[in-house]
Design an enzyme around this catalytic site. Structure first.
Site, PDB file in Angstrom:
ATOM      1  N   GLU A   1      10.151  15.142  15.692  1.00  0.00           N
ATOM      2  CA  GLU A   1      10.498  15.041  14.278  1.00  0.00           C
ATOM      3  C   GLU A   1       9.671  16.060  13.496  1.00  0.00           C
ATOM      4  OE1 GLU A   1       9.292  11.441  12.068  1.00  0.00           O
ATOM      5  OE2 GLU A   1      11.312  11.426  11.212  1.00  0.00           O
TER       6      GLU A   1
ATOM      7  N   GLU B   1      10.104   0.623  10.408  1.00  0.00           N
ATOM      8  CA  GLU B   1      11.132   1.643  10.177  1.00  0.00           C
ATOM      9  C   GLU B   1      10.430   2.980  10.369  1.00  0.00           C
ATOM     10  OE1 GLU B   1      12.940   4.417   9.017  1.00  0.00           O
ATOM     11  OE2 GLU B   1      12.900   3.733   6.945  1.00  0.00           O
TER      12      GLU B   1
ATOM     13  N   LYS C   1       0.836  -1.209   0.000  1.00  0.00           N
ATOM     14  CA  LYS C   1       0.000   0.000   0.000  1.00  0.00           C
ATOM     15  C   LYS C   1       0.867   1.255   0.000  1.00  0.00           C
ATOM     16  CE  LYS C   1      -1.819   2.856   2.866  1.00  0.00           C
ATOM     17  NZ  LYS C   1      -1.887   4.137   2.152  1.00  0.00           N
TER      18      LYS C   1
HETATM   19  P1  NDP Z   1       1.946   7.812   8.438  1.00  0.00           P
HETATM   20  O1  NDP Z   1       2.757   6.997   9.364  1.00  0.00           O
HETATM   21  O2  NDP Z   1       0.543   8.112   8.790  1.00  0.00           O
HETATM   22  O3  NDP Z   1       1.906   7.152   6.989  1.00  0.00           O
HETATM   23  C1  NDP Z   1       2.711   6.081   6.538  1.00  0.00           C
HETATM   24  C2  NDP Z   1       1.859   5.061   5.793  1.00  0.00           C
HETATM   25  O4  NDP Z   1       0.987   4.380   6.707  1.00  0.00           O
HETATM   26  C3  NDP Z   1       0.949   5.647   4.729  1.00  0.00           C
HETATM   27  O5  NDP Z   1       0.838   4.741   3.665  1.00  0.00           O
HETATM   28  C4  NDP Z   1      -0.353   5.776   5.500  1.00  0.00           C
HETATM   29  O6  NDP Z   1      -1.463   5.876   4.654  1.00  0.00           O
HETATM   30  C5  NDP Z   1      -0.370   4.491   6.278  1.00  0.00           C
HETATM   31  N1  NDP Z   1      -1.217   4.481   7.472  1.00  0.00           N
HETATM   32  C6  NDP Z   1      -1.775   5.528   8.138  1.00  0.00           C
HETATM   33  N2  NDP Z   1      -2.459   5.096   9.209  1.00  0.00           N
HETATM   34  C7  NDP Z   1      -2.335   3.748   9.228  1.00  0.00           C
HETATM   35  C8  NDP Z   1      -2.809   2.711  10.105  1.00  0.00           C
HETATM   36  N3  NDP Z   1      -3.527   2.994  11.185  1.00  0.00           N
HETATM   37  N4  NDP Z   1      -2.491   1.436   9.838  1.00  0.00           N
HETATM   38  C9  NDP Z   1      -1.721   1.135   8.761  1.00  0.00           C
HETATM   39  N5  NDP Z   1      -1.257   2.056   7.902  1.00  0.00           N
HETATM   40  C10 NDP Z   1      -1.554   3.352   8.126  1.00  0.00           C
HETATM   41  O7  NDP Z   1       2.723   9.146   8.166  1.00  0.00           O
HETATM   42  P2  NDP Z   1       2.088  10.540   7.713  1.00  0.00           P
HETATM   43  O8  NDP Z   1       2.062  10.552   6.258  1.00  0.00           O
HETATM   44  O9  NDP Z   1       0.797  10.831   8.401  1.00  0.00           O
HETATM   45  O10 NDP Z   1       3.172  11.539   8.271  1.00  0.00           O
HETATM   46  C11 NDP Z   1       3.102  11.965   9.632  1.00  0.00           C
HETATM   47  C12 NDP Z   1       4.459  12.135  10.209  1.00  0.00           C
HETATM   48  O11 NDP Z   1       5.123  10.885  10.226  1.00  0.00           O
HETATM   49  C13 NDP Z   1       5.382  13.020   9.422  1.00  0.00           C
HETATM   50  O12 NDP Z   1       5.200  14.354   9.743  1.00  0.00           O
HETATM   51  C14 NDP Z   1       6.712  12.506   9.826  1.00  0.00           C
HETATM   52  O13 NDP Z   1       7.111  13.098  11.029  1.00  0.00           O
HETATM   53  C15 NDP Z   1       6.494  11.044  10.029  1.00  0.00           C
HETATM   54  N6  NDP Z   1       6.886  10.199   8.871  1.00  0.00           N
HETATM   55  C16 NDP Z   1       8.007   9.470   8.971  1.00  0.00           C
HETATM   56  C17 NDP Z   1       8.409   8.716   7.902  1.00  0.00           C
HETATM   57  C18 NDP Z   1       9.633   7.898   7.961  1.00  0.00           C
HETATM   58  O14 NDP Z   1      10.166   7.530   6.915  1.00  0.00           O
HETATM   59  N7  NDP Z   1      10.109   7.544   9.114  1.00  0.00           N
HETATM   60  C19 NDP Z   1       7.694   8.707   6.644  1.00  0.00           C
HETATM   61  C20 NDP Z   1       6.479   9.464   6.663  1.00  0.00           C
HETATM   62  C21 NDP Z   1       6.134  10.191   7.743  1.00  0.00           C
HETATM   63  P3  NDP Z   1      -1.913   7.361   4.193  1.00  0.00           P
HETATM   64  O15 NDP Z   1      -0.835   7.912   3.362  1.00  0.00           O
HETATM   65  O16 NDP Z   1      -3.120   7.139   3.416  1.00  0.00           O
HETATM   66  O17 NDP Z   1      -2.156   8.128   5.457  1.00  0.00           O
END
Ligand code: NDP
Length: 486
Positions: free
Chosen positions: A397, A266, A192
């Site tokens: 972060e 991660e 996904k």
């Molecule tokens: P998320 O952790 O929400 O998103 C990562 C992925 O998980 C997306 O595909 C998201 O879908 C999906 N997701 C969201 N909720 C769930 C759930 N309950 N169960 C399973 N999968 C889920 O990150 P965000 O995009 O909301 O970003 C928020 C913050 O997270 C950022 O500001 C940053 O600080 C951090 N972040 C860290 C990352 C890293 O590489 N360590 C990467 C991205 C974000 P969808 O996109 O549809 O929400």
């Protein structure tokens, strides 16, 4: 004698050098990739994906619901039982090589599409994201027929169906990090992509079909967090791999606890980039810039806390500011652009809120003179000095182009400050002394430590964190561990 006016000051501005968007053809609407073909979602739901640099919609993509997750997991199971798990490693390798080659052949298309959907500069998608994605498939293709020699016992077996959820910061690269080791080890996958960046995963679905993988070996479900939640909790999934926020990582850990599903996470980071007074300072300044302003700071291992030795702090800060004045922010498709658009309104709001908190808590905020485009999501490169360890901008972060600068006097103090974080993903050390690099590396609690460089990635190197940065490793031989029953 003829009077002449003084020559006009030379205009040293770069002329625009935009990459053409004509190399990509984006369909108005996309279905879900299940069982080797694009199919409509069961309930017909969809959402738009935007270009964050203009806020213009690029395409409508399907919103996968529970029924679609069921269908995709069933397709992955059928492919696992039917063909893939029994396909010899040397044959699986051929498919992976083929995917890698097609990514290379279509690299320009992938790069432009990534920059359109994500907002990152074309220079980065072209030179980093896409070549590294291909490199991951090449690298794991090489492992597929050597698993019994990889230290996992004489007959390592695949785990089964992998449910993989990825974020928006490196959309194609994260897909490659997840799919390549899983497929090399003989698993089938349901992936996904993030809601705001689904397009390169859908192009990868086309490549996978073109490479002739048995139908159902890879399934790609677009959707939001609810789709991700349904996937990771699905009883037909044997292994979950997640990259994203610590908050969602914890939710996933709760969802799979006690089910026997394997899990690797991660998650976020708040890395220290530590500069000693004996470091080559101009190189260190380049490393600081690359550490925090690469990909608009949307990097889990970003060097978001600069720890600089007090005796050189003013010099480093002056040189850093001068360097930031030369960065070009704007059109992600312009080959001269250094800083592109923030990926979403939601992320821009978060960066804005945390930066305001930095000022309220007493840190000094600075940005170079730079005009932001009128439309789209933009944030200027920003440096906070006078940051204390208790400030939110030193602890949370931000995931944006915002650097927090702290100082230290002794190596012991540098280690104590660097480790004062709930995370533990990465760190950087800048010094001319090899012995000091080793001394620091032994004491920094971080999964990846760069010495006199930053943000270097290689498919052969394991990557992953400690504490709230998650567990498990991706990349290298270690990256196979989660996908094998040894
Ligand atoms: P998320 O952790 O929400 O998103 C990562 C992925 O998980 C997306 O595909 C998201 O879908 C999906 N997701 C969201 N909720 C769930 C759930 N309950 N169960 C399973 N999968 C889920 O990150 P965000 O995009 O909301 O970003 C928020 C913050 O997270 C950022 O500001 C940053 O600080 C951090 N972040 C860290 C990352 C890293 O590489 N360590 C990467 C991205 C974000 P969808 O996109 O549809 O929400």
């Amino acid at each position: 004698m003829v009077a002449t006016s003084p020559p006009a000051a030379p205009d040293w501005d770069y002329a625009p050098a935009p990459e053409s968007a004509d190399v990509v053809s984006i369909a108005p609407r996309y279905g879900l990739f299940i069982g080797g073909e694009f199919v409509p979602p069961a309930d017909g739901g969809s959402f738009a994906t935007l270009n964050p640099a203009t806020e213009e919609p690029l395409a409508k993509v399907a919103q996968a619901g529970q029924q679609d997750v069921d269908r995709a997991v069933a397709a992955a199971r059928a492919a696992y039982d039917g063909a893939w798990s029994a396909t010899p490693g040397r044959e699986r390798a051929k498919y992976l090589y083929r995917i890698a080659r097609v990514i290379q052949e279509r690299a320009r298309e992938f790069a432009v599409l990534e920059s359109l959907d994500n907002g990152k500069p074309i220079r980065e998608s072209r030179d980093v994201d896409i070549p590294l994605a291909a490199a991951h498939f090449f690298y794991y293709a090489g492992w597929a027929d050597k698993l019994e020699h990889a230290g996992f016992g004489p007959d390592p077996r695949p785990v089964g169906v992998a449910g993989q959820v990825i974020p928006w910061n490196f959309p194609l690269l994260m897909a490659a990090w997840k799919l390549a080791p899983a497929l090399a080890a003989g698993n089938t996958c349901v992936l996904k992509p993030a809601e705001t960046t689904p397009l390169t995963a859908l192009l990868l679905a086309e490549v996978i079909a073109e490479a002739g993988l048995p139908p159902g070996t890879v399934n790609i479900l677009t959707g939001d967090g609810a789709t991700g939640a349904a996937l990771v909790a699905h009883p037909g999934v044997d292994k979950v791999a997640f990259t994203g926020s610590t908050e969602v990582g914890k939710e996933i850990q709760r969802a799979v606890a006690g089910t026997g599903t394997r899990l690797t996470l991660e998650l976020g980071g708040k890395a220290a980039n530590v500069v000693f007074d004996d470091a080559p300072l101009d190189q260190a300044v380049e490393g600081i810039v690359n550490g925090i302003f690469f990909n608009q700071g949307h990097v889990c291992c970003a060097g978001s806390r600069l720890l600089v030795q007090e005796s050189v702090a003013d010099t480093v800060l002056d040189r850093l500011k001068r360097r930031l004045g030369t960065l070009r922010l704007g059109d992600p498709l312009d080959k001269n652009t250094d800083i592109g658009a923030v990926n979403s309104r939601q992320q821009l709001d978060k960066i804005t809120e945390l930066s305001a908190a930095g000022e309220q808590e007493g840190a000094q905020r600075w940005s170079p003179a730079c005009s932001l485009p009128n439309r789209g999501y933009w944030f200027p490169p920003t440096v906070f000095s006078g940051v204390s360890q208790a400030h939110r901008i030193a602890q949370e972060e931000i995931f944006g182009p915002v650097l927090s600068v702290l100082t230290f006097r002794t190596p012991e103090e540098a280690v104590a400050k660097a480790n004062n974080t709930p995370y533990g993903l990465s760190a950087g050390v800048w010094t001319e002394k090899g012995s000091r690099i080793f001394w620091m590396a032994q004491r920094l609690r971080a999964g990846v430590i760069w010495a006199n460089t930053y943000n270097r990635f290689d498919p052969a190197s394991p990557f992953g964190g400690y504490q709230e940065s998650g567990f498990g490793r991706e990349g290298g031989r270690h990256g196979l561990t989660g996908y094998l029953d040894a």
